[in-house]
Design an enzyme around this catalytic site. Structure first.
Site, PDB file in Angstrom:
ATOM      1  N   SER A 134      -2.223  -7.483  -3.786  1.00  0.00           N
ATOM      2  CA  SER A 134      -2.042  -8.919  -4.078  1.00  0.00           C
ATOM      3  C   SER A 134      -0.797  -9.473  -3.392  1.00  0.00           C
ATOM      4  O   SER A 134       0.196  -9.790  -4.038  1.00  0.00           O
ATOM      5  CB  SER A 134      -2.029  -9.187  -5.595  1.00  0.00           C
ATOM      6  OG  SER A 134      -1.261  -8.273  -6.321  1.00  0.00           O
ATOM      7  N   SER A 191       0.860  -1.179   0.000  1.00  0.00           N
ATOM      8  CA  SER A 191       0.000   0.000   0.000  1.00  0.00           C
ATOM      9  C   SER A 191       0.902   1.236   0.000  1.00  0.00           C
ATOM     10  O   SER A 191       1.871   1.300   0.757  1.00  0.00           O
ATOM     11  CB  SER A 191      -0.873  -0.012   1.265  1.00  0.00           C
ATOM     12  OG  SER A 191      -1.651   1.151   1.313  1.00  0.00           O
ATOM     13  N   GLY A 192       0.639   2.183  -0.866  1.00  0.00           N
ATOM     14  CA  GLY A 192       1.438   3.403  -0.936  1.00  0.00           C
ATOM     15  C   GLY A 192       2.655   3.293  -1.830  1.00  0.00           C
ATOM     16  O   GLY A 192       3.442   4.238  -1.953  1.00  0.00           O
ATOM     17  N   SER A 193       2.835   2.139  -2.481  1.00  0.00           N
ATOM     18  CA  SER A 193       4.024   1.979  -3.346  1.00  0.00           C
ATOM     19  C   SER A 193       3.850   2.712  -4.674  1.00  0.00           C
ATOM     20  O   SER A 193       4.823   2.904  -5.402  1.00  0.00           O
ATOM     21  CB  SER A 193       4.315   0.490  -3.585  1.00  0.00           C
ATOM     22  OG  SER A 193       3.203  -0.153  -4.179  1.00  0.00           O
ATOM     23  N   GLY A 194       2.619   3.103  -4.993  1.00  0.00           N
ATOM     24  CA  GLY A 194       2.388   3.866  -6.223  1.00  0.00           C
ATOM     25  C   GLY A 194       1.697   3.067  -7.325  1.00  0.00           C
ATOM     26  O   GLY A 194       1.771   3.443  -8.504  1.00  0.00           O
TER      27      GLY A 194
HETATM   28  N1  LIG Z   1       6.888   7.269  -8.531  1.00  0.00           N
HETATM   29  C1  LIG Z   1       6.529   7.963  -7.454  1.00  0.00           C
HETATM   30  N2  LIG Z   1       7.380   8.804  -6.841  1.00  0.00           N
HETATM   31  C2  LIG Z   1       7.014   9.504  -5.748  1.00  0.00           C
HETATM   32  N3  LIG Z   1       5.782   9.441  -5.178  1.00  0.00           N
HETATM   33  C3  LIG Z   1       4.889   8.618  -5.750  1.00  0.00           C
HETATM   34  C4  LIG Z   1       5.208   7.839  -6.902  1.00  0.00           C
HETATM   35  N4  LIG Z   1       4.111   7.118  -7.233  1.00  0.00           N
HETATM   36  C5  LIG Z   1       3.168   7.440  -6.339  1.00  0.00           C
HETATM   37  N5  LIG Z   1       3.626   8.343  -5.443  1.00  0.00           N
HETATM   38  C6  LIG Z   1       2.863   8.878  -4.306  1.00  0.00           C
HETATM   39  O1  LIG Z   1       2.745   7.828  -3.364  1.00  0.00           O
HETATM   40  C7  LIG Z   1       1.455   7.840  -2.769  1.00  0.00           C
HETATM   41  C8  LIG Z   1       0.800   6.480  -2.962  1.00  0.00           C
HETATM   42  O2  LIG Z   1       0.503   6.274  -4.329  1.00  0.00           O
HETATM   43  P1  LIG Z   1      -0.689   5.330  -4.775  1.00  0.00           P
HETATM   44  O3  LIG Z   1      -0.622   5.253  -6.259  1.00  0.00           O
HETATM   45  O4  LIG Z   1      -1.982   5.766  -4.171  1.00  0.00           O
HETATM   46  O5  LIG Z   1      -0.228   3.951  -4.118  1.00  0.00           O
HETATM   47  P2  LIG Z   1      -0.984   2.544  -4.032  1.00  0.00           P
HETATM   48  O6  LIG Z   1      -2.049   2.531  -5.088  1.00  0.00           O
HETATM   49  O7  LIG Z   1       0.112   1.544  -4.293  1.00  0.00           O
HETATM   50  O8  LIG Z   1      -1.500   2.438  -2.652  1.00  0.00           O
HETATM   51  C9  LIG Z   1       0.680   8.986  -3.415  1.00  0.00           C
HETATM   52  O9  LIG Z   1       0.724  10.082  -2.544  1.00  0.00           O
HETATM   53  C10 LIG Z   1       1.442   9.256  -4.686  1.00  0.00           C
HETATM   54  O10 LIG Z   1       1.341  10.600  -5.072  1.00  0.00           O
END
Ligand SMILES: Nc1ncnc2c1ncn2[C@@H]1O[C@H](COP(=O)(O)OP(=O)(O)O)[C@@H](O)[C@H]1O
Ligand SMILES: [Mg+2]
Length: 207
Positions: free
Chosen positions: A111, A39-42
């Protein structure tokens, strides 16, 4: 006639229009890009960047985002181990249908378990399941914590949170691994480009 699961006396009905015909129409190959990570990996961010970039090249994509699918099809499922598996199984089956439609289907869900990811891989023809591991360390994800979920998990207010009190099994057979170089994380657009290069090299952007 055959029995499948709890369904009895069913028969597959072939259509005269097949996957190859749809791919010809779309000038692309249907496949599943399976984005996995903490979670939070983007994952959602990458899925959107990828969808936008492919769209601008005239390629048809569809995103199945874990959170979004839980708003509808999977709203009857919890985050318990059994329901997590069922969540992934259903998304795998839906992704398979999208790929069969000729669409580049991007899934973004944690997953966490290898066996669930591998079961989805097995649903697709060889090569059409492209696993993308967003290998971002827990401390980075936790520092981002855009939804405040890690904070709640650390406070014991969310139980069974992946990375905190539930395991994440890192993939060992991903087609693509995206990870930090030093302390920098590549931008979502750059990460999307890496995936698009893979699709190009493997013939998915043409019919
Ligand atoms: N490549 C990246 N570099 C820096 N920050 C990112 C990157 N990708 C996403 N983020 C930031 O990380 C946070 C989590 O992204 P998110 O896409 O919601 O993650 P997930 O869907 O895996 O939970 C968001 O605040 C987003 O703006
Ligand atoms: Mg997300």
């Amino acid at each position: 006639m055959s029995n499948v699961g709890k369904s009895t006396n069913i028969l597959w009905h072939e259509s005269s229009i097949q996957k190859l015909d749809r791919q010809q129409l779309l000038q692309q190959k249907g496949c599943v890009i399976w984005v996995t990570g903490l979670s939070g990996s983007g994952k959602s961010t990458l899925a959107c960047a990828l969808s936008r970039s492919l769209h601008s090249r005239g390629k048809l994509t569809y995103i199945l985002d874990g959170d979004n699918v839980r708003h509808g099809l999977n709203k009857d499922l919890s985050f318990g181990a059994e329901d997590r598996s069922e969540n992934i199984r259903r998304i795998g089956e839906v992704a398979k249908l999208f790929a069969d439609a000729g669409i580049i289907c991007i899934t973004s869900l944690i997953s966490p378990y290898q066996k669930d990811r591998d079961a989805c891989r097995e649903l697709l023809p060889k090569g059409d399941f492209i696993e993308v591991f967003l290998n971002v360390p827990l401390h980075v994800c936790e520092a981002r914590d855009p939804k405040g979920l890690y904070k709640l998990a650390r406070a014991g207010k969310i139980k069974g949170f992946t990375g905190v009190d539930d395991p994440y099994e890192p993939p060992c057979n991903s087609e693509i691994v995206l990870q930090q170089k030093g302390s920098d994380c590549a931008s979502p657009v750059d990460m999307a480009e890496t995936v698009i290069s893979y699709l190009e090299e493997n013939g998915y952007l043409g019919a």
